[in-house]
Design a protein around this motif. Structure first.
Motif, PDB file in Angstrom:
ATOM      1  N   ALA A 102      39.760  42.165  51.187  1.00 46.37           N
ATOM      2  CA  ALA A 102      39.217  41.490  52.363  1.00 46.37           C
ATOM      3  C   ALA A 102      37.720  41.240  52.207  1.00 46.37           C
ATOM      4  CB  ALA A 102      39.492  42.329  53.608  1.00 46.37           C
ATOM      5  N   CYS A 103      37.001  42.226  51.684  1.00 48.99           N
ATOM      6  CA  CYS A 103      35.550  42.066  51.494  1.00 48.99           C
ATOM      7  C   CYS A 103      35.241  40.984  50.471  1.00 48.99           C
ATOM      8  CB  CYS A 103      34.930  43.395  51.062  1.00 48.99           C
ATOM      9  SG  CYS A 103      34.955  44.667  52.333  1.00 48.99           S
ATOM     10  N   VAL A 104      36.017  40.938  49.383  1.00 56.83           N
ATOM     11  CA  VAL A 104      35.786  39.922  48.356  1.00 56.83           C
ATOM     12  C   VAL A 104      36.072  38.538  48.911  1.00 56.83           C
ATOM     13  CG1 VAL A 104      36.585  39.042  46.133  1.00 56.83           C
ATOM     14  CG2 VAL A 104      36.182  41.481  46.430  1.00 56.83           C
ATOM     15  N   LYS A 105      37.155  38.403  49.691  1.00 58.00           N
ATOM     16  CA  LYS A 105      37.456  37.104  50.293  1.00 58.00           C
ATOM     17  C   LYS A 105      36.371  36.688  51.270  1.00 58.00           C
ATOM     18  CE  LYS A 105      42.486  37.090  49.840  1.00 58.00           C
ATOM     19  NZ  LYS A 105      43.787  37.064  50.558  1.00 58.00           N
ATOM     20  N   GLY A 106      35.712  37.638  51.864  1.00 50.14           N
ATOM     21  CA  GLY A 106      34.611  37.348  52.762  1.00 50.14           C
ATOM     22  C   GLY A 106      33.274  37.249  52.057  1.00 50.14           C
ATOM     23  N   SER A 107      33.287  37.178  50.713  1.00 47.35           N
ATOM     24  CA  SER A 107      32.069  37.066  49.884  1.00 47.35           C
ATOM     25  C   SER A 107      31.128  38.243  50.112  1.00 47.35           C
ATOM     26  CB  SER A 107      31.332  35.745  50.178  1.00 47.35           C
ATOM     27  OG  SER A 107      32.150  34.644  49.874  1.00 47.35           O
ATOM     28  N   LYS A 108      31.699  39.408  50.421  1.00 49.65           N
ATOM     29  CA  LYS A 108      30.905  40.624  50.601  1.00 49.65           C
ATOM     30  C   LYS A 108      31.245  41.596  49.472  1.00 49.65           C
ATOM     31  CE  LYS A 108      29.084  39.081  54.369  1.00 49.65           C
ATOM     32  NZ  LYS A 108      27.660  38.700  54.407  1.00 49.65           N
ATOM     33  N   TRP A 109      30.922  41.167  48.253  1.00 50.59           N
ATOM     34  CA  TRP A 109      31.317  41.963  47.098  1.00 50.59           C
ATOM     35  C   TRP A 109      30.586  43.302  47.014  1.00 50.59           C
ATOM     36  CZ3 TRP A 109      27.865  43.093  43.097  1.00 50.59           C
ATOM     37  CH2 TRP A 109      26.646  42.407  43.135  1.00 50.59           C
ATOM     38  N   PRO A 110      29.335  43.436  47.500  1.00 50.94           N
ATOM     39  CA  PRO A 110      28.741  44.788  47.473  1.00 50.94           C
ATOM     40  C   PRO A 110      29.537  45.788  48.311  1.00 50.94           C
ATOM     41  CG  PRO A 110      27.027  43.134  47.779  1.00 50.94           C
ATOM     42  CD  PRO A 110      28.334  42.438  47.956  1.00 50.94           C
ATOM     43  N   ALA A 111      30.098  45.323  49.440  1.00 49.65           N
ATOM     44  CA  ALA A 111      30.921  46.215  50.255  1.00 49.65           C
ATOM     45  C   ALA A 111      32.173  46.636  49.497  1.00 49.65           C
ATOM     46  CB  ALA A 111      31.287  45.524  51.568  1.00 49.65           C
ATOM     47  N   ALA A 112      32.743  45.716  48.712  1.00 49.00           N
ATOM     48  CA  ALA A 112      33.922  46.058  47.914  1.00 49.00           C
ATOM     49  C   ALA A 112      33.583  47.135  46.880  1.00 49.00           C
ATOM     50  CB  ALA A 112      34.467  44.811  47.230  1.00 49.00           C
TER      51      ALA A 112
END
Length: 818
Positions: free
Chosen positions: A116-126
């Motif tokens: 979900a984080c990667v799809k939301g372009s929040k890769w640091p959270a991933a």
């Protein structure tokens, strides 16, 4: 008695069918029937019902709440389904709400949250979630790492992190699969690390992973972005299977970036030979190739072919075609693209409209350019410096000065104009005595929307502007207590435009003695050494041995009128002026911010009456100087060139053709070795017109060798470009390399001292092969001048001796009366 009906398996199968069709309405009916038939749902029922909602995350939450009330206990399957539903709707924050960070969640749940984080372009959270898995003593699996590596790709090419994750997999006894390595290669491509991408492709066999078409396409993309078009073609030839459309498009894009449009055409033929139909990306590469080649005819033919295939050109195609028309000076064709975009319901962006404006402006169709620029607000576009500056240039070229000034005044409230626009307009004001406009431009220069808008110390620049508006020789009021030390330049601001120069002005005003030119020059060099030693941001001034060469040249000039091209902060002008009380310096500076700072420094040194700072580029200012300093007025006796080295040759030719240098004048050119001026050195060293000395000096505040060219112009009337053979191709290549190094030095990060030393060595060896070498050093130059070149003082003395006593008395009497 319990009513008979379909089994739970039957209901779950029916819901699964609804899941594949995203038919959540039918799921509602099935759940109601299950309730009526008293069929207890389970976790599979819940997860499939949630997944049937697709992007309708509110409905998914409703299903989850309903089924929990029905007795379904949430588990990793239901939670993962709920997180996936939120991810499809780009609700990555909501996804994290379902993760229990105390250890109750499983790896499967964390994997879903990472996705979900990667799809939301929040890769640091991933990546943080991946670290959390290990912290909770859970075991991340292959899917966990693959999602994290893919996140690095989405994050704009975090290739270092991706490679680290690949190594961690091996340490955890996880074998990277094809997805892992392909994601790493793609990440390296996004990060412009073509060498790492090619290395990963070559290591796949050692990892017992067979590369596929995706692997080669990703590697081709990497080398293509690195301008290695030949490597991209080699990878295309080495494909283990039949290439697909992505393969051809990637190879074509690589050739297009390198400007090899003929290879793009050849790839198009191969694509058709493979029974493939070109798509919009293919056409984009073709149009962009012809645009780079300035071949507007071929670009127009591609656009026609797209129309014939009943395809609708997109915004990228129109933008590339407009750029081709712009470079081909076809402003009418560029202008015709805008109505076509309206017919196709394509909304023009700033790049397309900017290319149309630039095409019109470059062809001096200033009415059309101005009309298109005025249309920007109606198209919901914001004018930029890129789209506005060409219109201002076109207006100035056709001498519509007041219209250009009024347009600038209108645009400055919405556009952060660049220093070049300010410089040209200030030049017009100086030449035509538009004093009021000049003051307004200077005030705007130091405003929050001016070129120094991001610079700490902008208020000091505003004070300098205010002082200059108040009158000649006025010094800006900068508090001695508030002026920071050079070491206070933060590393974050070390490459901010003008921060170094403004800090230099503040340092001089705080530490130098007012009215003492030598004290000012000493503080300039002190600041330069301090800054170079602390923040590694070199101060480009002719200090140290270079100042000695300038001093000697000024003392041996046969005229007291001196021209400097490239004022910067005024240090060299002050040095030259102190060589003799009779010297008057005219200095040109293209950057208006530097010109303001130079005037402030020169005023503080007490030399405003003897040093005139002109704002503008040499190619525009020198013709204007012909009537004031050329012809019968004799021209300049000393010219110091400290601008871009590739302009030395053109400027000297212009000076001689305009009669602005007298026979016997001394020409001094700085930085002819670092970064170099090979063609200029060839011109002067091989011409019999000049008495030339190539002086070896140390670069100021940098442990690197440099050369200065010092020559005396002969009495022949020929221009500098006459009677010379064409320079060797190797010197032309060296000249281009010098220009590339100059551009690199002006980018963020600049050039390190070690890189400068290496480049200087290469330049020196390249010049040596053609017989261009130093002839003396700073001390030797003074001896040559003392023996062979008449100093200014001696010539002045001999001139006075020829004047009769009575005439001298009359002159003295006139001066006394004045």
């Amino acid at each position: 008695m319990r009513p008979r009906g379909p089994s739970l398996l039957a209901y779950n199968t029916a819901i699964f069918a609804c899941q594949s069709q995203k038919n959540w309405e039918l799921v509602v009916k099935i759940l109601l029937e299950m309730r009526h038939k008293r069929c207890q749902p389970d976790a599979k029922t819940c997860s499939r019902a949630i997944l049937a909602c697709g992007q309708l995350w509110q409905q998914a939450l409703a299903f989850n709440a309903y089924l929990q009330l029905a007795g379904v206990k949430p588990n990793s399957i239901t939670t993962s389904a709920l997180i996936s539903s939120c991810a499809r709707a780009s609700r990555w924050q909501l996804s994290l709400a379902f993760v229990e960070f105390d250890g109750a969640s499983s790896t499967v749940v964390f994997n879903a949250a990472m996705t979900a984080c990667v799809k939301g372009s929040k890769w640091p959270a991933a990546l943080l979630l991946l670290r959390r898995i290990s912290a909770l003593h859970l075991l991340p699996d292959l899917f966990s790492f693959n999602v994290a590596i893919h996140g690095c790709e989405v994050g704009g090419g975090a290739w270092v992190t991706a490679l680290q994750l690949l190594e961690e997999m091996s340490c955890m006894m996880l074998q990277p699969d094809l997805v892992s390595i392909n994601s790493c290669i793609s990440t390296c491509a996004e990060g412009l690390r073509w060498a790492a991408a090619v290395q990963l492709l070559g290591q796949m066999a050692d990892r017992q992973v067979q590369p596929d078409l995706v692997s080669y396409n990703a590697a081709m993309s990497a080398v293509g972005r690195g301008q290695l078009w030949r490597a991209a073609l080699q990878l295309l030839q080495a494909l283990p299977c039949k290439p697909n459309m992505i393969s051809f498009n990637t190879a074509m894009a690589a050739c297009e970036r390198a400007g090899h449009w003929k290879h793009v055409i050849a790839l198009l033929e191969k694509l058709r030979d493979n029974k493939m139909t070109p798509d919009m990306r293919t056409w984009t590469s073709l149009v962009a190739s012809f645009s780079r080649a300035s071949d507007w005819v071929k670009a127009q033919s591609i656009l026609t072919e797209i129309r014939l295939q009943d395809l609708d050109p997109d915004l990228v195609i129109f933008g590339a075609t407009a750029t081709a028309f712009q470079r081909g000076h076809q402003w009418a064709l560029a202008l015709s693209l805008l109505p076509e975009t309206h017919n196709l319901q394509v909304v023009p962006d700033e790049r397309l409209c900017g290319s149309v404006v630039t095409a019109c402006a470059a062809s001096q169709a200033w009415q059309a350019a101005l009309s298109c620029l005025v249309e920007f607000p109606r198209r919901n576009l914001q004018p930029t410096s890129t789209s506005s500056s060409p219109v201002l240039t076109a207006l100035l070229d056709v001498q519509q000065w007041l219209m250009a000034l009024h347009l600038f005044e209108h645009l400055q409230h919405v556009v952060a104009m660049d220093s070049q626009a300010y410089g040209r307009l200030l030049l017009v004001c100086e030449q035509h005595q538009f004093t009021e406009w000049q003051h307004r431009l200077l005030q705007s220069l130091a405003s929050p929307r001016g070129p120094a808008r991001h610079t700490p110390g902008r208020l000091s620049l505003a004070a300098a502007v205010a002082a200059q508006s108040a009158g000649l020789g006025m010094v800006p009021a900068v508090s001695r207590e508030s002026a920071p030390d050079p070491a206070s330049i933060p590393r974050a601001h070390s490459w901010t435009p003008y921060v170094k120069e403004i800090r230099l002005m503040e340092h001089i005003l705080r530490n130098a003695e007012r009215g003492n030119p030598h004290s000012v020059c000493d503080e300039v060099e002190s600041f330069g050494r301090h800054v170079s030693g602390s923040s590694k941001t070199w101060l480009k001034v002719a200090g140290g041995e270079k100042s000695e060469v300038l001093w000697a040249a000024a003392q041996h000039a046969r005229s007291s009128l001196v021209l400097e091209i490239g004022t910067y902060c005024g240090n060299s002008s002050i040095r030259i002026a102190t060589a003799s009380p009779n010297i008057r310096v005219v200095t040109l500076e293209a950057d208006p911010v530097h010109a303001v700072i130079a005037r402030a420094v020169i005023a503080f040194a007490g030399l405003s009456s003897r040093v005139d700072v002109w704002t503008g580029h040499s190619r525009e200012v020198l013709p204007y100087m012909q009537g004031k300093y050329g012809g019968a007025r004799g021209g300049f006796g000393l010219v110091f060139m400290d601008q871009r080295g590739s302009r030395y040759q053109e400027d000297l030719t212009m000076l001689e053709s305009l009669g602005l240098v007298r026979p016997g004048a001394i020409i001094v050119a700085d930085n002819v070795l670092k970064p170099g001026a090979p063609l200029f050195l060839w011109q002067l060293c091989k011409s019999g017109k000049y008495q030339t000395q190539v002086v070896r000096v140390s670069e100021f505040a940098m442990p690197v060798e440099d050369w200065m060219l010092v020559c005396r112009v002969g009495k022949q009337s020929m221009c500098a470009c006459e009677s010379l053979a064409c320079p060797p191709a190797a010197l032309v290549d060296l000249d281009q390399a010098a220009d590339l190094m100059r551009r690199k030095a002006q980018t963020l990060g600049g050039v390190s001292f070690s890189d400068w030393a290496e480049f200087t060595t290469e330049m020196r060896e390249g010049l040596r092969q053609w017989g261009i070498m130093p002839t003396t050093d700073a001390n030797g130059l003074r001896k040559v001048m003392d023996q062979h070149w008449t100093p200014l003082q001696e010539e002045t003395r001999s001139t006075h001796q020829k004047v009769p006593r009575s005439s001298a008395a009359i002159v003295a009497s006139y001066r006394t009366q004045s």
